[in-house]
Write a protein that holds these residues in place. Structure first.
Motif, PDB file in Angstrom:
ATOM      1  N   SER A  24      -5.483  50.798  55.326  1.00 55.78           N
ATOM      2  CA  SER A  24      -6.434  50.312  56.319  1.00 55.78           C
ATOM      3  C   SER A  24      -7.138  49.045  55.874  1.00 55.78           C
ATOM      4  O   SER A  24      -7.245  48.749  54.686  1.00 55.78           O
ATOM      5  CB  SER A  24      -7.468  51.389  56.629  1.00 55.78           C
ATOM      6  N   THR A  25      -7.595  48.307  56.885  1.00 56.89           N
ATOM      7  CA  THR A  25      -8.450  47.148  56.686  1.00 56.89           C
ATOM      8  C   THR A  25      -9.630  47.297  57.631  1.00 56.89           C
ATOM      9  O   THR A  25      -9.515  47.916  58.687  1.00 56.89           O
ATOM     10  CB  THR A  25      -7.723  45.822  56.978  1.00 56.89           C
ATOM     11  N   LYS A  26     -10.764  46.735  57.230  1.00 57.00           N
ATOM     12  CA  LYS A  26     -11.969  46.834  58.050  1.00 57.00           C
ATOM     13  C   LYS A  26     -12.510  45.449  58.338  1.00 57.00           C
ATOM     14  O   LYS A  26     -12.509  44.582  57.472  1.00 57.00           O
ATOM     15  CB  LYS A  26     -13.059  47.626  57.334  1.00 57.00           C
ATOM     16  N   ARG A  27     -12.971  45.288  59.565  1.00 62.54           N
ATOM     17  CA  ARG A  27     -13.756  44.108  59.943  1.00 62.54           C
ATOM     18  C   ARG A  27     -15.148  44.630  60.242  1.00 62.54           C
ATOM     19  O   ARG A  27     -15.315  45.562  61.028  1.00 62.54           O
ATOM     20  CB  ARG A  27     -13.155  43.424  61.166  1.00 62.54           C
ATOM     21  N   ILE A  28     -16.139  44.052  59.613  1.00 64.64           N
ATOM     22  CA  ILE A  28     -17.519  44.524  59.737  1.00 64.64           C
ATOM     23  C   ILE A  28     -18.343  43.453  60.444  1.00 64.64           C
ATOM     24  O   ILE A  28     -18.248  42.261  60.121  1.00 64.64           O
ATOM     25  CB  ILE A  28     -18.095  44.848  58.346  1.00 64.64           C
ATOM     26  N   PHE A  29     -19.161  43.903  61.404  1.00 62.94           N
ATOM     27  CA  PHE A  29     -19.997  43.004  62.195  1.00 62.94           C
ATOM     28  C   PHE A  29     -21.442  43.462  62.081  1.00 62.94           C
ATOM     29  O   PHE A  29     -21.721  44.656  62.063  1.00 62.94           O
ATOM     30  CB  PHE A  29     -19.563  43.031  63.665  1.00 62.94           C
ATOM     31  N   ILE A  30     -22.357  42.507  62.030  1.00 65.64           N
ATOM     32  CA  ILE A  30     -23.770  42.876  61.869  1.00 65.64           C
ATOM     33  C   ILE A  30     -24.474  43.085  63.202  1.00 65.64           C
ATOM     34  O   ILE A  30     -25.592  43.585  63.231  1.00 65.64           O
ATOM     35  CB  ILE A  30     -24.535  41.838  61.014  1.00 65.64           C
ATOM     36  N   SER A  31     -23.823  42.709  64.309  1.00 69.16           N
ATOM     37  CA  SER A  31     -24.456  42.889  65.615  1.00 69.16           C
ATOM     38  C   SER A  31     -23.444  43.419  66.623  1.00 69.16           C
ATOM     39  O   SER A  31     -22.222  43.300  66.427  1.00 69.16           O
ATOM     40  CB  SER A  31     -25.014  41.563  66.124  1.00 69.16           C
ATOM     41  N   GLU A  32     -23.958  43.974  67.704  1.00 70.68           N
ATOM     42  CA  GLU A  32     -23.088  44.456  68.780  1.00 70.68           C
ATOM     43  C   GLU A  32     -22.342  43.283  69.415  1.00 70.68           C
ATOM     44  O   GLU A  32     -21.184  43.408  69.788  1.00 70.68           O
ATOM     45  CB  GLU A  32     -23.916  45.203  69.822  1.00 70.68           C
ATOM     46  N   GLN A  33     -22.992  42.139  69.523  1.00 70.24           N
ATOM     47  CA  GLN A  33     -22.331  40.956  70.065  1.00 70.24           C
ATOM     48  C   GLN A  33     -21.160  40.541  69.184  1.00 70.24           C
ATOM     49  O   GLN A  33     -20.103  40.160  69.670  1.00 70.24           O
ATOM     50  CB  GLN A  33     -23.314  39.796  70.218  1.00 70.24           C
ATOM     51  N   GLY A  34     -21.328  40.640  67.881  1.00 69.45           N
ATOM     52  CA  GLY A  34     -20.228  40.343  66.963  1.00 69.45           C
ATOM     53  C   GLY A  34     -19.067  41.298  67.175  1.00 69.45           C
ATOM     54  O   GLY A  34     -17.900  40.886  67.141  1.00 69.45           O
ATOM     55  N   LEU A  35     -19.371  42.561  67.375  1.00 68.17           N
ATOM     56  CA  LEU A  35     -18.330  43.556  67.648  1.00 68.17           C
ATOM     57  C   LEU A  35     -17.568  43.192  68.919  1.00 68.17           C
ATOM     58  O   LEU A  35     -16.336  43.228  68.946  1.00 68.17           O
ATOM     59  CB  LEU A  35     -18.943  44.949  67.790  1.00 68.17           C
ATOM     60  N   ILE A  36     -18.296  42.826  69.970  1.00 74.88           N
ATOM     61  CA  ILE A  36     -17.657  42.444  71.230  1.00 74.88           C
ATOM     62  C   ILE A  36     -16.751  41.233  71.028  1.00 74.88           C
ATOM     63  O   ILE A  36     -15.613  41.211  71.511  1.00 74.88           O
ATOM     64  CB  ILE A  36     -18.726  42.178  72.311  1.00 74.88           C
TER      65      ILE A  36
END
Length: 76
Positions: A24-36
């Motif tokens: 697995s690989t992970k992408r991590i976002f600090i905000s919901e907007q980043g996730l979107i």
């Protein structure tokens, strides 16, 4: 089967890709907007190749964004 897991871990939003070999690989976002924005980086074809698992707390956000992406791709 390949899987995309979308969830919140503490205060961070995560998109985790697990391949058929269970790596697995992970992408991590600090905000919901980043996730979107991270979700928007995937095309309809790319997402259709995965079993998508979304945590209950993010379900509405993710499904709304994915439906909008697919809708905008089908009318062009």
């Amino acid at each position: 089967m390949k899987t995309k897991k979308i969830y919140k871990d503490k205060d961070e939003f995560v998109i985790q890709r697990v391949n058929q070999f269970n790596h697995s690989t992970k992408r991590i976002f600090i905000s919901e907007q980043g996730l979107i924005e991270g979700l928007e980086a995937y095309s309809q074809f790319d997402l259709s190749q995965y079993d998508i698992q979304v945590s209950p707390e993010l379900w509405a956000t993710v499904i709304n964004r994915v439906v909008r992406m697919w809708y905008s791709q089908t009318i062009h």
